[in-house]
Design a protein around this motif. Structure first.
Motif, PDB file in Angstrom:
ATOM      1  N   ARG A  81       0.829  -1.012  -0.008  1.00 42.63           N
ATOM      2  CA  ARG A  81       0.073  -0.085  -0.020  1.00 42.63           C
ATOM      3  C   ARG A  81       0.951   1.178  -0.102  1.00 42.63           C
ATOM      4  O   ARG A  81       1.899   1.379   0.651  1.00 42.63           O
ATOM      5  CB  ARG A  81      -0.895   0.079   1.284  1.00 42.63           C
ATOM      6  N   GLY A  82       0.449   2.308  -0.882  1.00 40.65           N
ATOM      7  CA  GLY A  82       1.277   3.421  -0.746  1.00 40.65           C
ATOM      8  C   GLY A  82       2.373   3.438  -2.009  1.00 40.65           C
ATOM      9  O   GLY A  82       3.107   4.355  -2.128  1.00 40.65           O
ATOM     10  N   GLU A  83       2.610   2.386  -2.368  1.00 36.16           N
ATOM     11  CA  GLU A  83       3.745   2.116  -3.449  1.00 36.16           C
ATOM     12  C   GLU A  83       3.196   1.833  -4.925  1.00 36.16           C
ATOM     13  O   GLU A  83       2.133   1.659  -4.935  1.00 36.16           O
ATOM     14  CB  GLU A  83       4.629   1.017  -2.875  1.00 36.16           C
ATOM     15  N   SER A  84       4.143   1.535  -5.721  1.00 32.20           N
ATOM     16  CA  SER A  84       3.757   1.388  -7.131  1.00 32.20           C
ATOM     17  C   SER A  84       4.812   0.449  -7.716  1.00 32.20           C
ATOM     18  O   SER A  84       5.895   0.491  -7.302  1.00 32.20           O
ATOM     19  CB  SER A  84       3.745   2.414  -7.979  1.00 32.20           C
ATOM     20  N   GLU A  85       4.333  -0.238  -8.812  1.00 33.04           N
ATOM     21  CA  GLU A  85       5.365  -1.368  -9.527  1.00 33.04           C
ATOM     22  C   GLU A  85       4.936  -1.236 -10.862  1.00 33.04           C
ATOM     23  O   GLU A  85       3.719  -0.536 -11.212  1.00 33.04           O
ATOM     24  CB  GLU A  85       4.785  -2.662  -9.079  1.00 33.04           C
ATOM     25  N   GLN A  86       5.783  -1.684 -11.726  1.00 34.69           N
ATOM     26  CA  GLN A  86       5.598  -1.759 -13.164  1.00 34.69           C
ATOM     27  C   GLN A  86       5.009  -3.074 -13.401  1.00 34.69           C
ATOM     28  O   GLN A  86       5.682  -4.068 -13.130  1.00 34.69           O
ATOM     29  CB  GLN A  86       6.863  -1.410 -13.852  1.00 34.69           C
ATOM     30  N   ALA A  87       4.006  -3.256 -14.648  1.00 35.39           N
ATOM     31  CA  ALA A  87       3.724  -4.311 -15.344  1.00 35.39           C
ATOM     32  C   ALA A  87       3.339  -4.389 -16.691  1.00 35.39           C
ATOM     33  O   ALA A  87       2.288  -3.437 -16.883  1.00 35.39           O
ATOM     34  CB  ALA A  87       2.268  -4.987 -14.288  1.00 35.39           C
ATOM     35  N   GLU A  88       4.029  -4.710 -17.213  1.00 35.82           N
ATOM     36  CA  GLU A  88       3.535  -4.849 -19.072  1.00 35.82           C
ATOM     37  C   GLU A  88       3.167  -3.223 -19.576  1.00 35.82           C
ATOM     38  O   GLU A  88       2.174  -3.235 -20.040  1.00 35.82           O
ATOM     39  CB  GLU A  88       2.436  -5.706 -19.108  1.00 35.82           C
ATOM     40  N   GLY A  89       4.104  -2.369 -19.030  1.00 34.09           N
ATOM     41  CA  GLY A  89       3.883  -1.080 -19.561  1.00 34.09           C
ATOM     42  C   GLY A  89       2.820  -0.174 -18.799  1.00 34.09           C
ATOM     43  O   GLY A  89       2.441   0.824 -19.087  1.00 34.09           O
ATOM     44  N   PHE A  90       2.554  -0.786 -17.496  1.00 32.99           N
ATOM     45  CA  PHE A  90       1.417   0.015 -16.692  1.00 32.99           C
ATOM     46  C   PHE A  90       2.204   0.340 -15.582  1.00 32.99           C
ATOM     47  O   PHE A  90       2.941  -0.579 -14.969  1.00 32.99           O
ATOM     48  CB  PHE A  90       0.204  -0.762 -16.555  1.00 32.99           C
ATOM     49  N   ASN A  91       1.809   1.575 -14.888  1.00 36.12           N
ATOM     50  CA  ASN A  91       2.056   1.683 -13.440  1.00 36.12           C
ATOM     51  C   ASN A  91       0.791   1.469 -12.560  1.00 36.12           C
ATOM     52  O   ASN A  91      -0.195   1.793 -13.183  1.00 36.12           O
ATOM     53  CB  ASN A  91       2.431   3.122 -13.414  1.00 36.12           C
ATOM     54  N   VAL A  92       1.120   0.477 -11.603  1.00 34.41           N
ATOM     55  CA  VAL A  92       0.131  -0.122 -10.808  1.00 34.41           C
ATOM     56  C   VAL A  92       0.638   0.211  -9.319  1.00 34.41           C
ATOM     57  O   VAL A  92       1.720   0.085  -8.820  1.00 34.41           O
ATOM     58  CB  VAL A  92       0.260  -1.421 -10.857  1.00 34.41           C
ATOM     59  N   SER A  93      -0.474   1.346  -8.711  1.00 34.10           N
ATOM     60  CA  SER A  93      -0.234   1.488  -7.382  1.00 34.10           C
ATOM     61  C   SER A  93      -1.381   1.208  -6.619  1.00 34.10           C
ATOM     62  O   SER A  93      -2.560   1.130  -7.090  1.00 34.10           O
ATOM     63  CB  SER A  93      -0.090   3.181  -7.351  1.00 34.10           C
ATOM     64  N   VAL A  94      -1.018   0.675  -5.302  1.00 32.81           N
ATOM     65  CA  VAL A  94      -2.281   0.489  -4.343  1.00 32.81           C
ATOM     66  C   VAL A  94      -2.361   1.609  -3.628  1.00 32.81           C
ATOM     67  O   VAL A  94      -1.678   2.147  -2.598  1.00 32.81           O
ATOM     68  CB  VAL A  94      -1.785  -0.644  -3.342  1.00 32.81           C
ATOM     69  N   GLU A  95      -3.685   2.144  -3.514  1.00 28.63           N
ATOM     70  CA  GLU A  95      -3.995   3.411  -2.967  1.00 28.63           C
ATOM     71  C   GLU A  95      -4.765   3.024  -1.455  1.00 28.63           C
ATOM     72  O   GLU A  95      -4.578   3.803  -0.632  1.00 28.63           O
ATOM     73  CB  GLU A  95      -5.078   4.204  -3.806  1.00 28.63           C
ATOM     74  N   SER A  96      -5.313   1.776  -1.201  1.00 29.05           N
ATOM     75  CA  SER A  96      -5.945   1.602   0.017  1.00 29.05           C
ATOM     76  C   SER A  96      -6.315   0.108   0.084  1.00 29.05           C
ATOM     77  O   SER A  96      -6.445  -0.443  -0.725  1.00 29.05           O
ATOM     78  CB  SER A  96      -7.353   2.500  -0.011  1.00 29.05           C
ATOM     79  N   VAL A  97      -6.099  -0.275   1.433  1.00 29.04           N
ATOM     80  CA  VAL A  97      -6.243  -1.624   1.778  1.00 29.04           C
ATOM     81  C   VAL A  97      -7.220  -1.613   3.108  1.00 29.04           C
ATOM     82  O   VAL A  97      -6.871  -1.120   4.206  1.00 29.04           O
ATOM     83  CB  VAL A  97      -5.082  -2.541   2.049  1.00 29.04           C
ATOM     84  N   THR A  98      -8.409  -2.126   2.970  1.00 31.17           N
ATOM     85  CA  THR A  98      -9.341  -1.788   4.100  1.00 31.17           C
ATOM     86  C   THR A  98      -9.971  -3.697   4.153  1.00 31.17           C
ATOM     87  O   THR A  98      -9.464  -4.416   3.406  1.00 31.17           O
ATOM     88  CB  THR A  98     -10.624  -1.226   4.120  1.00 31.17           C
ATOM     89  N   GLN A  99     -10.633  -3.975   5.369  1.00 27.36           N
ATOM     90  CA  GLN A  99     -11.115  -5.137   5.664  1.00 27.36           C
ATOM     91  C   GLN A  99     -11.796  -5.409   4.498  1.00 27.36           C
ATOM     92  O   GLN A  99     -12.166  -6.709   4.219  1.00 27.36           O
ATOM     93  CB  GLN A  99     -11.865  -4.960   6.936  1.00 27.36           C
TER      94      GLN A  99
END
Length: 110
Positions: A81-99
């Protein structure tokens, strides 16, 4: 045909292209909010959740604490959460994780 009419008919399909890209979203166990270059996906936890956005499929694989494993365009990635990674030319970030929900933003790098 008049030049202005011909020009308008030539430009019209390109003007509608962003609308087609935005409308081309579907999901199961998730909701999407897309614009021309990115989508925010809210995945439901506890179900098989996926979304087809920006011409690719994004799937929620697992969640461990604040770390989310996704499959994006066939590539499996793990993103805290709060970070990003690259996948197949896309930037993927996790903005929120809840129950109940996981919120992910996927943006086209091109």
């Amino acid at each position: 045909m008049f030049p202005s009419v011909r020009r308008a008919l030539t430009v019209l399909p390109f003007a509608l292209l962003p609308l087609a890209a935005v409308a081309a979203c579907s999901s199961e166990g998730a909701t999407t909010d897309c614009n021309v270059n990115s989508c925010t996906i809210t995945f439901d936890r506890g179900v098989e959740a996926s979304a087809s956005i920006l011409g690719i499929k994004a799937e929620l694989v697992s969640v461990q604490g604040d770390t989310v494993t996704l499959k994006v365009a066939g590539q499996q990635i793990t993103v805290p959460r709060g970070e990003s990674e690259q996948a197949e030319g896309f930037n993927v970030s996790v903005e929120s994780v809840t129950q109940d929900k996981i919120v992910v933003k996927i943006a086209n790098n091109g």
